[in-house]
Design a protein around this motif. Structure first.
Motif, PDB file in Angstrom:
ATOM      1  N   LYS A   9       0.806  -1.209   0.000  1.00 40.92           N
ATOM      2  CA  LYS A   9       0.000   0.000   0.000  1.00 40.92           C
ATOM      3  C   LYS A   9       0.844   1.266   0.000  1.00 40.92           C
ATOM      4  O   LYS A   9       0.399   2.326  -0.423  1.00 40.92           O
ATOM      5  CB  LYS A   9      -0.916  -0.019   1.234  1.00 40.92           C
ATOM      6  CG  LYS A   9      -1.924   1.112   1.286  1.00 40.92           C
ATOM      7  CD  LYS A   9      -2.814   0.957   2.507  1.00 40.92           C
ATOM      8  CE  LYS A   9      -3.824   2.104   2.585  1.00 40.92           C
ATOM      9  NZ  LYS A   9      -4.722   1.976   3.767  1.00 40.92           N
ATOM     10  N   PHE A  10       2.078   1.173   0.479  1.00 34.66           N
ATOM     11  CA  PHE A  10       2.934   2.343   0.604  1.00 34.66           C
ATOM     12  C   PHE A  10       4.242   2.139  -0.141  1.00 34.66           C
ATOM     13  O   PHE A  10       4.727   1.013  -0.290  1.00 34.66           O
ATOM     14  CB  PHE A  10       3.224   2.645   2.075  1.00 34.66           C
ATOM     15  CG  PHE A  10       1.991   2.840   2.909  1.00 34.66           C
ATOM     16  CD1 PHE A  10       1.199   3.958   2.745  1.00 34.66           C
ATOM     17  CD2 PHE A  10       1.633   1.901   3.873  1.00 34.66           C
ATOM     18  CE1 PHE A  10       0.060   4.148   3.515  1.00 34.66           C
ATOM     19  CE2 PHE A  10       0.504   2.074   4.642  1.00 34.66           C
ATOM     20  CZ  PHE A  10      -0.293   3.207   4.460  1.00 34.66           C
ATOM     21  N   ALA A  11       4.828   3.255  -0.578  1.00 32.52           N
ATOM     22  CA  ALA A  11       6.101   3.191  -1.289  1.00 32.52           C
ATOM     23  C   ALA A  11       7.276   3.031  -0.332  1.00 32.52           C
ATOM     24  O   ALA A  11       8.351   2.585  -0.741  1.00 32.52           O
ATOM     25  CB  ALA A  11       6.287   4.456  -2.131  1.00 32.52           C
ATOM     26  N   SER A  20       6.102   5.764   8.649  1.00 31.39           N
ATOM     27  CA  SER A  20       7.248   5.464   7.805  1.00 31.39           C
ATOM     28  C   SER A  20       8.501   5.217   8.645  1.00 31.39           C
ATOM     29  O   SER A  20       8.769   5.934   9.607  1.00 31.39           O
ATOM     30  CB  SER A  20       7.504   6.621   6.842  1.00 31.39           C
ATOM     31  OG  SER A  20       8.689   6.403   6.121  1.00 31.39           O
ATOM     32  N   THR A  21       9.250   4.203   8.270  1.00 30.49           N
ATOM     33  CA  THR A  21      10.533   3.936   8.921  1.00 30.49           C
ATOM     34  C   THR A  21      11.695   4.312   8.000  1.00 30.49           C
ATOM     35  O   THR A  21      12.843   4.023   8.297  1.00 30.49           O
ATOM     36  CB  THR A  21      10.646   2.444   9.297  1.00 30.49           C
ATOM     37  OG1 THR A  21      10.580   1.660   8.104  1.00 30.49           O
ATOM     38  CG2 THR A  21       9.523   2.044  10.235  1.00 30.49           C
ATOM     39  N   SER A  27      12.121  12.049  -2.683  1.00 24.56           N
ATOM     40  CA  SER A  27      10.893  11.368  -3.100  1.00 24.56           C
ATOM     41  C   SER A  27       9.673  12.234  -2.806  1.00 24.56           C
ATOM     42  O   SER A  27       9.657  13.006  -1.848  1.00 24.56           O
ATOM     43  CB  SER A  27      10.764  10.026  -2.370  1.00 24.56           C
ATOM     44  OG  SER A  27       9.481   9.475  -2.573  1.00 24.56           O
ATOM     45  N   ILE A  28       8.641  12.109  -3.651  1.00 27.23           N
ATOM     46  CA  ILE A  28       7.362  12.767  -3.384  1.00 27.23           C
ATOM     47  C   ILE A  28       6.252  11.719  -3.312  1.00 27.23           C
ATOM     48  O   ILE A  28       5.094  11.999  -3.598  1.00 27.23           O
ATOM     49  CB  ILE A  28       7.034  13.831  -4.450  1.00 27.23           C
ATOM     50  CG1 ILE A  28       7.029  13.211  -5.855  1.00 27.23           C
ATOM     51  CG2 ILE A  28       7.982  14.998  -4.370  1.00 27.23           C
ATOM     52  CD1 ILE A  28       6.524  14.168  -6.932  1.00 27.23           C
ATOM     53  N   MET A  33       6.179  11.032   2.161  1.00 26.88           N
ATOM     54  CA  MET A  33       7.105  12.064   1.713  1.00 26.88           C
ATOM     55  C   MET A  33       6.367  13.255   1.109  1.00 26.88           C
ATOM     56  O   MET A  33       6.848  14.388   1.177  1.00 26.88           O
ATOM     57  CB  MET A  33       8.104  11.481   0.720  1.00 26.88           C
ATOM     58  CG  MET A  33       9.059  10.465   1.332  1.00 26.88           C
ATOM     59  SD  MET A  33       9.816  11.024   2.886  1.00 26.88           S
ATOM     60  CE  MET A  33      10.616  12.543   2.381  1.00 26.88           C
ATOM     61  N   ARG A  34       5.212  13.008   0.533  1.00 25.46           N
ATOM     62  CA  ARG A  34       4.434  14.134   0.011  1.00 25.46           C
ATOM     63  C   ARG A  34       3.982  15.029   1.158  1.00 25.46           C
ATOM     64  O   ARG A  34       3.992  16.259   1.044  1.00 25.46           O
ATOM     65  CB  ARG A  34       3.230  13.621  -0.780  1.00 25.46           C
ATOM     66  CG  ARG A  34       2.484  14.744  -1.494  1.00 25.46           C
ATOM     67  CD  ARG A  34       1.400  14.192  -2.410  1.00 25.46           C
ATOM     68  NE  ARG A  34       1.943  13.346  -3.456  1.00 25.46           N
ATOM     69  CZ  ARG A  34       1.205  12.789  -4.408  1.00 25.46           C
ATOM     70  NH1 ARG A  34      -0.104  13.000  -4.441  1.00 25.46           N
ATOM     71  NH2 ARG A  34       1.760  12.025  -5.330  1.00 25.46           N
ATOM     72  N   ALA A  35       3.595  14.426   2.271  1.00 30.28           N
ATOM     73  CA  ALA A  35       3.210  15.221   3.446  1.00 30.28           C
ATOM     74  C   ALA A  35       4.392  16.029   3.962  1.00 30.28           C
ATOM     75  O   ALA A  35       4.240  17.195   4.358  1.00 30.28           O
ATOM     76  CB  ALA A  35       2.685  14.301   4.541  1.00 30.28           C
ATOM     77  N   PHE A  36       5.568  15.424   3.970  1.00 33.91           N
ATOM     78  CA  PHE A  36       6.763  16.132   4.430  1.00 33.91           C
ATOM     79  C   PHE A  36       7.026  17.372   3.577  1.00 33.91           C
ATOM     80  O   PHE A  36       7.234  18.476   4.097  1.00 33.91           O
ATOM     81  CB  PHE A  36       7.971  15.199   4.389  1.00 33.91           C
ATOM     82  CG  PHE A  36       9.281  15.905   4.580  1.00 33.91           C
ATOM     83  CD1 PHE A  36       9.697  16.292   5.843  1.00 33.91           C
ATOM     84  CD2 PHE A  36      10.111  16.184   3.500  1.00 33.91           C
ATOM     85  CE1 PHE A  36      10.898  16.951   6.031  1.00 33.91           C
ATOM     86  CE2 PHE A  36      11.302  16.847   3.661  1.00 33.91           C
ATOM     87  CZ  PHE A  36      11.712  17.227   4.929  1.00 33.91           C
ATOM     88  N   HIS A  37       7.002  17.208   2.258  1.00 34.93           N
ATOM     89  CA  HIS A  37       7.324  18.331   1.379  1.00 34.93           C
ATOM     90  C   HIS A  37       6.243  19.406   1.394  1.00 34.93           C
ATOM     91  O   HIS A  37       6.544  20.600   1.323  1.00 34.93           O
ATOM     92  CB  HIS A  37       7.572  17.822  -0.039  1.00 34.93           C
ATOM     93  CG  HIS A  37       8.845  17.050  -0.190  1.00 34.93           C
ATOM     94  ND1 HIS A  37      10.083  17.617   0.041  1.00 34.93           N
ATOM     95  CD2 HIS A  37       9.086  15.756  -0.526  1.00 34.93           C
ATOM     96  CE1 HIS A  37      11.030  16.708  -0.155  1.00 34.93           C
ATOM     97  NE2 HIS A  37      10.446  15.567  -0.489  1.00 34.93           N
TER      98      HIS A  37
END
Length: 389
Positions: A9-11, A20-21, A27-28, A33-37
């Motif tokens: 389900k996740f990249a 996430s670990t 990455s986006i 990682m999209r939330a981070f950016h």
């Protein structure tokens, strides 16, 4: 529990809570990682609007006939408005999700940024400084406070010399740039943002995957937590000091050392730009010390680094040469901003249920800061730490 392979389900690799670990900075991938950016970009845009006035103060004060008292009050207003907004935004993030909460805040305050260019008196300058958003994400977004010191003088200079506008007109036109940035970041959050790894809060509550909590329960559970108030005081003496310095550092170098506006802005920019290294370093240092010494390691490291920041702050006010002032300012910025990262290395362990409220309480004392990444649990926390309930 941590899975040995990627979840279909996740990249990224995730744990049993879908945190996430992994951290892939280029990455986006959705959602982690999209939330981070989106978080750091929205924070950057808010810092751009918040401190857009700071590097242009020598021009604005002459145009509006501002006194030193007026400038000081405006700086206080820009911070004090967020003290209350942060607690409210933390609660709203817990109840409705940071996606809607953050985008709404950006859109609601954007008109104040556009209207800032129409300020015609000390009162209107103070009032609009109160209304402008101060930022509400974590990490790299803080270096926007430094980038602003570079960007705004350049925009002002371009409009004045290339467009041919008078200086009292040029600064007003320049304010449209940060306003547009703020609007774009709000739209990006609405289009591409996500509240939690498994989806938006409204859908998760509707499907029964997330229990719906009451506003009063979430709010009072956070407000009554004394650990949150201790960290709020701590954050006020690192990020609050950082915001204060961001507001006056360009004007300080401009007046004290008789520098050009652009030169003063470039020097002042190093203070805020250090965030791209110093604040993440504080977070990493907190994690490293926690691996060996647990929560005590996080707390003692925060105390040591913040104390050093206070020492350098005092020294900065006493040195008289330009070179020495720049050197001490850089050391001061590294310690002060690392202490901010170290503070939020502790925040996720204060309360799981009211983490948004706790983040708002702490960020509000610093000025205006909400940590949606911590609130959403996008980044994995070490299991050996016990929640400080």
């Amino acid at each position: 529990m941590e899975y040995d392979s990627q979840s279909p389900k996740f990249a990224l690799r995730v744990d049993s809570d879908h945190k996430s670990t992994q951290f892939r900075i280029f990455s986006i991938d959705k959602p982690h990682m999209r939330a981070f950016h989106l978080a750091w970009f929205s924070y950057f845009s808010c810092f751009l609007t918040t401190f857009a006035a700071a590097p242009l103060l020598p021009i604005i004060r002459d145009n509006l006939n501002l006194t030193t008292t007026d400038i000081g009050k405006a700086g206080i207003a820009s911070v004090s408005g967020a003290v209350f907004a942060r607690i409210a935004m933390g609660t709203l993030s817990d109840l409705f999700g940071p996606r809607l909460a953050s985008a709404s805040l950006l859109l609601l305050t954007a008109p104040a940024v556009f209207l800032f260019s129409m300020a015609s008196s000390p009162f209107s300058f103070l009032f609009l400084r109160f209304c402008v958003a101060n930022g509400f994400a974590g990490g790299w977004g803080n270096f926007g406070g430094g980038a602003t010191q570079l960007i705004m003088p350049l925009v002002f200079g371009f409009i004045q010399h290339n467009v041919g506008a008078a200086k009292f007109t040029a600064w007003r036109i320049a304010f449209q740039i940060p306003a547009v940035f703020q609007m774009l970041s709000a739209i990006a959050i609405l289009l591409f943002g996500q509240d939690m790894p498994d989806g938006n809060i409204h859908r998760l509550e509707k499907s029964g995957d997330k229990p719906k909590d009451k506003f009063s329960n979430v709010f009072w559970h956070g407000v009554k937590n004394y650990r949150g108030w201790i960290l709020a005081l701590t954050y006020g003496y690192c990020f609050g000091v950082e915001l204060t310095v961001d507001n006056i550092i360009a004007e300080y170098f401009y007046d004290r050392f008789n520098l050009k506006l652009h030169t003063a802005g470039m020097i002042a920019a190093t203070f805020g730009l250090a965030n791209i290294v110093s604040r993440p370093t504080g977070g990493v240092l907190s994690d490293l010390m926690a691996r060996r010494f647990g929560m005590r390691g996080r707390l003692w490291t925060l105390w040591v680094v913040q104390t050093l920041g206070g020492v350098f702050c005092v020294i900065l006010g006493r040195v008289g040469s330009l070179k020495a002032s720049i050197g001490v300012m850089i050391l001061f910025s590294l310690c002060c901003q690392s202490a901010c990262g170290l503070t939020f290395g502790v925040v996720p362990f204060v309360s799981r249920r009211s983490l948004g409220v706790i983040s708002g309480m702490i960020g509000g004392r610093g000025g205006s800061r909400i940590e949606p990444l911590n609130g959403l649990g996008f980044l994995k926390q070490k299991k050996k730490h016990l929640e400080m309930q």
